[in-house]
Design a protein around this motif. Structure first.
Motif, PDB file in Angstrom:
ATOM      1  N   TYR A  27       0.818  -1.216   0.000  1.00 29.82           N
ATOM      2  CA  TYR A  27       0.000   0.000   0.000  1.00 29.82           C
ATOM      3  C   TYR A  27       0.855   1.270   0.000  1.00 29.82           C
ATOM      4  CZ  TYR A  27      -3.954  -3.047   0.885  1.00 29.82           C
ATOM      5  OH  TYR A  27      -4.913  -4.022   0.774  1.00 29.82           O
ATOM      6  N   ASP A  28       2.142   1.121  -0.299  1.00 32.01           N
ATOM      7  CA  ASP A  28       3.084   2.245  -0.305  1.00 32.01           C
ATOM      8  C   ASP A  28       3.137   2.980   1.025  1.00 32.01           C
ATOM      9  OD1 ASP A  28       4.018   1.856  -2.930  1.00 32.01           O
ATOM     10  OD2 ASP A  28       2.260   2.902  -3.745  1.00 32.01           O
ATOM     11  N   LEU A  29       2.989   2.240   2.115  1.00 37.72           N
ATOM     12  CA  LEU A  29       3.137   2.793   3.464  1.00 37.72           C
ATOM     13  C   LEU A  29       4.503   2.375   3.986  1.00 37.72           C
ATOM     14  CD1 LEU A  29      -0.416   1.929   4.813  1.00 37.72           C
ATOM     15  CD2 LEU A  29       0.419   4.193   4.152  1.00 37.72           C
ATOM     16  N   LYS A  30       5.143   3.270   4.704  1.00 38.12           N
ATOM     17  CA  LYS A  30       6.504   3.010   5.168  1.00 38.12           C
ATOM     18  C   LYS A  30       6.528   2.351   6.546  1.00 38.12           C
ATOM     19  CE  LYS A  30       8.675   6.892   2.785  1.00 38.12           C
ATOM     20  NZ  LYS A  30       9.453   6.226   1.796  1.00 38.12           N
ATOM     21  N   PRO A  31       7.283   1.267   6.676  1.00 34.10           N
ATOM     22  CA  PRO A  31       7.526   0.707   8.006  1.00 34.10           C
ATOM     23  C   PRO A  31       8.280   1.719   8.863  1.00 34.10           C
ATOM     24  CG  PRO A  31       8.160  -0.858   6.298  1.00 34.10           C
ATOM     25  CD  PRO A  31       7.897   0.458   5.625  1.00 34.10           C
ATOM     26  N   ASP A  32       8.094   1.639  10.154  1.00 34.25           N
ATOM     27  CA  ASP A  32       8.750   2.555  11.084  1.00 34.25           C
ATOM     28  C   ASP A  32       9.350   1.739  12.231  1.00 34.25           C
ATOM     29  OD1 ASP A  32       9.569   4.781  12.505  1.00 34.25           O
ATOM     30  OD2 ASP A  32       7.537   5.346  13.141  1.00 34.25           O
ATOM     31  N   PRO A  33      10.441   0.968  11.937  1.00 36.62           N
ATOM     32  CA  PRO A  33      10.979   0.054  12.950  1.00 36.62           C
ATOM     33  C   PRO A  33      11.499   0.745  14.207  1.00 36.62           C
ATOM     34  CG  PRO A  33      12.415   0.139  11.031  1.00 36.62           C
ATOM     35  CD  PRO A  33      11.180   0.913  10.683  1.00 36.62           C
ATOM     36  N   GLY A  34      11.836   2.025  14.128  1.00 33.39           N
ATOM     37  CA  GLY A  34      12.367   2.729  15.292  1.00 33.39           C
ATOM     38  C   GLY A  34      11.308   3.304  16.200  1.00 33.39           C
ATOM     39  N   CYS A  35      10.052   3.320  15.759  1.00 31.14           N
ATOM     40  CA  CYS A  35       9.002   3.951  16.563  1.00 31.14           C
ATOM     41  C   CYS A  35       7.708   3.137  16.507  1.00 31.14           C
ATOM     42  CB  CYS A  35       8.781   5.387  16.082  1.00 31.14           C
ATOM     43  SG  CYS A  35       7.664   6.332  17.138  1.00 31.14           S
ATOM     44  N   THR A  36       6.870   3.385  15.524  1.00 27.56           N
ATOM     45  CA  THR A  36       5.553   2.748  15.427  1.00 27.56           C
ATOM     46  C   THR A  36       5.638   1.225  15.442  1.00 27.56           C
ATOM     47  OG1 THR A  36       4.755   4.632  14.156  1.00 27.56           O
ATOM     48  CG2 THR A  36       3.449   2.629  14.030  1.00 27.56           C
ATOM     49  N   ASP A  37       6.655   0.662  14.823  1.00 27.29           N
ATOM     50  CA  ASP A  37       6.773  -0.788  14.725  1.00 27.29           C
ATOM     51  C   ASP A  37       7.790  -1.389  15.692  1.00 27.29           C
ATOM     52  OD1 ASP A  37       4.850  -0.922  12.615  1.00 27.29           O
ATOM     53  OD2 ASP A  37       6.381  -0.123  11.279  1.00 27.29           O
ATOM     54  N   ALA A  38       8.298  -0.581  16.623  1.00 28.06           N
ATOM     55  CA  ALA A  38       9.271  -1.080  17.597  1.00 28.06           C
ATOM     56  C   ALA A  38       8.655  -2.136  18.519  1.00 28.06           C
ATOM     57  CB  ALA A  38       9.844   0.067  18.417  1.00 28.06           C
ATOM     58  N   ASP A  39       7.323  -2.141  18.648  1.00 26.40           N
ATOM     59  CA  ASP A  39       6.660  -3.143  19.479  1.00 26.40           C
ATOM     60  C   ASP A  39       6.885  -4.559  18.957  1.00 26.40           C
ATOM     61  OD1 ASP A  39       5.078  -2.659  17.230  1.00 26.40           O
ATOM     62  OD2 ASP A  39       3.192  -2.644  18.321  1.00 26.40           O
ATOM     63  N   LEU A  40       7.265  -4.687  17.687  1.00 23.89           N
ATOM     64  CA  LEU A  40       7.510  -6.011  17.109  1.00 23.89           C
ATOM     65  C   LEU A  40       8.877  -6.570  17.481  1.00 23.89           C
ATOM     66  CD1 LEU A  40       5.939  -5.469  13.576  1.00 23.89           C
ATOM     67  CD2 LEU A  40       4.927  -6.595  15.586  1.00 23.89           C
ATOM     68  N   ASP A  41       9.710  -5.796  18.132  1.00 23.75           N
ATOM     69  CA  ASP A  41      11.021  -6.278  18.573  1.00 23.75           C
ATOM     70  C   ASP A  41      10.907  -7.201  19.782  1.00 23.75           C
ATOM     71  OD1 ASP A  41      12.236  -4.787  16.585  1.00 23.75           O
ATOM     72  OD2 ASP A  41      12.714  -3.112  17.911  1.00 23.75           O
ATOM     73  N   ASP A  42       9.849  -7.025  20.572  1.00 23.59           N
ATOM     74  CA  ASP A  42       9.645  -7.826  21.774  1.00 23.59           C
ATOM     75  C   ASP A  42       8.144  -7.912  22.040  1.00 23.59           C
ATOM     76  OD1 ASP A  42       9.540  -8.988  24.305  1.00 23.59           O
ATOM     77  OD2 ASP A  42      11.242  -7.827  25.084  1.00 23.59           O
ATOM     78  N   ILE A  43       7.490  -8.806  21.325  1.00 26.82           N
ATOM     79  CA  ILE A  43       6.031  -8.951  21.421  1.00 26.82           C
ATOM     80  C   ILE A  43       5.604  -9.276  22.850  1.00 26.82           C
ATOM     81  CG2 ILE A  43       4.115 -10.444  20.736  1.00 26.82           C
ATOM     82  CD1 ILE A  43       5.420 -10.556  17.917  1.00 26.82           C
ATOM     83  N   GLU A  44       6.335 -10.159  23.497  1.00 25.95           N
ATOM     84  CA  GLU A  44       5.955 -10.570  24.847  1.00 25.95           C
ATOM     85  C   GLU A  44       5.959  -9.394  25.811  1.00 25.95           C
ATOM     86  OE1 GLU A  44       8.315 -13.972  25.984  1.00 25.95           O
ATOM     87  OE2 GLU A  44       7.836 -15.002  24.112  1.00 25.95           O
ATOM     88  N   HIS A  45       6.973  -8.552  25.745  1.00 24.38           N
ATOM     89  CA  HIS A  45       7.052  -7.386  26.626  1.00 24.38           C
ATOM     90  C   HIS A  45       6.053  -6.315  26.208  1.00 24.38           C
ATOM     91  CE1 HIS A  45       8.697  -4.317  29.243  1.00 24.38           C
ATOM     92  NE2 HIS A  45       8.731  -3.509  28.197  1.00 24.38           N
ATOM     93  N   SER A  46       5.966  -6.040  24.915  1.00 22.16           N
ATOM     94  CA  SER A  46       5.121  -4.946  24.423  1.00 22.16           C
ATOM     95  C   SER A  46       3.636  -5.211  24.627  1.00 22.16           C
ATOM     96  CB  SER A  46       5.375  -4.706  22.929  1.00 22.16           C
ATOM     97  OG  SER A  46       6.699  -4.294  22.705  1.00 22.16           O
ATOM     98  N   TYR A  47       3.223  -6.449  24.549  1.00 21.79           N
ATOM     99  CA  TYR A  47       1.797  -6.779  24.620  1.00 21.79           C
ATOM    100  C   TYR A  47       1.448  -7.618  25.850  1.00 21.79           C
ATOM    101  CZ  TYR A  47       1.424  -4.930  19.919  1.00 21.79           C
ATOM    102  OH  TYR A  47       1.453  -4.089  18.832  1.00 21.79           O
ATOM    103  N   LEU A  48       2.038  -8.795  25.962  1.00 25.39           N
ATOM    104  CA  LEU A  48       1.620  -9.741  26.986  1.00 25.39           C
ATOM    105  C   LEU A  48       1.927  -9.255  28.398  1.00 25.39           C
ATOM    106  CD1 LEU A  48       2.771 -13.007  25.165  1.00 25.39           C
ATOM    107  CD2 LEU A  48       0.689 -11.660  24.846  1.00 25.39           C
ATOM    108  N   ALA A  49       3.129  -8.746  28.629  1.00 26.77           N
ATOM    109  CA  ALA A  49       3.509  -8.295  29.966  1.00 26.77           C
ATOM    110  C   ALA A  49       2.700  -7.084  30.421  1.00 26.77           C
ATOM    111  CB  ALA A  49       5.014  -7.970  30.012  1.00 26.77           C
ATOM    112  N   ARG A  50       2.108  -6.375  29.484  1.00 25.49           N
ATOM    113  CA  ARG A  50       1.301  -5.192  29.794  1.00 25.49           C
ATOM    114  C   ARG A  50      -0.169  -5.534  30.018  1.00 25.49           C
ATOM    115  NH1 ARG A  50       2.818  -0.134  28.120  1.00 25.49           N
ATOM    116  NH2 ARG A  50       0.687   0.219  27.421  1.00 25.49           N
ATOM    117  N   GLY A  51      -0.528  -6.817  29.831  1.00 30.36           N
ATOM    118  CA  GLY A  51      -1.915  -7.217  30.004  1.00 30.36           C
ATOM    119  C   GLY A  51      -2.711  -7.252  28.715  1.00 30.36           C
TER     120      GLY A  51
END
Length: 155
Positions: A27-51
């Motif tokens: 869709y010509d959208l840019k990934p943002d690994p340093g910010c918006t997509d940084a949650d994908l670096d540690d799914i367990e911490h970013s999502y699961l550990a937060r509830g």
């Protein structure tokens, strides 16, 4: 039943990142690994550990073809993030399956409201959200690739 939904672990970070970045590129959208997509670096911490929760849709061969995350924002409110489906698997009802599961899981986790941010080029996704009752809303901040926000109150 395949494909099956299962909870993600950090072993899924790279395949989920590949899925998300591939779909964004379509869709010509840019990934943002340093910010918006940084949650994908540690799914367990970013999502699961937060509830929250992060689910992947997996084929029998182990390939990840879809995903969604529920990211806690404040008490009773979560954001639906990273809901993506591989191009080859669209049009088969799997997007509906992901969204229905996300809303059911949000209720199970005690959330009363689900928000999301999206880009207007994702027309199919927006139509799906609206069919399930999401309404446009105002938000203080949109991520760099998003120009719309939606919310739904859960009953």
């Amino acid at each position: 039943m395949w494909p099956r939904l299962r909870p993600a672990t950090n072993a899924d970070c790279e395949p989920v990142r590949t899925l998300v970045f591939t779909v964004l590129g379509e869709y010509d959208l840019k990934p943002d690994p340093g910010c918006t997509d940084a949650d994908l670096d540690d799914i367990e911490h970013s999502y699961l550990a937060r509830g929250g929760a992060f689910q992947v849709l997996e084929e029998e061969d182990g390939s990840i073809i879809g995903s969604y995350g529920l990211y806690p924002m404040e008490p009773g409110v979560c954001e639906l993030r990273k809901m993506y489906l591989h191009r080859a698997h669209r049009g088969r009802g799997l997007g509906r399956r992901l969204l229905k599961d996300a809303l059911a899981r949000a209720r199970q986790l005690g959330f009363k409201k689900v928000t999301l941010e999206t880009a207007s080029v994702l027309k199919e996704a927006i139509a799906l959200y609206e069919r399930y009752g999401f309404k446009p809303c105002k938000t203080e901040h949109l991520s760099c690739r998003c120009d719309q926000a939606y919310a739904i109150e859960l009953s």
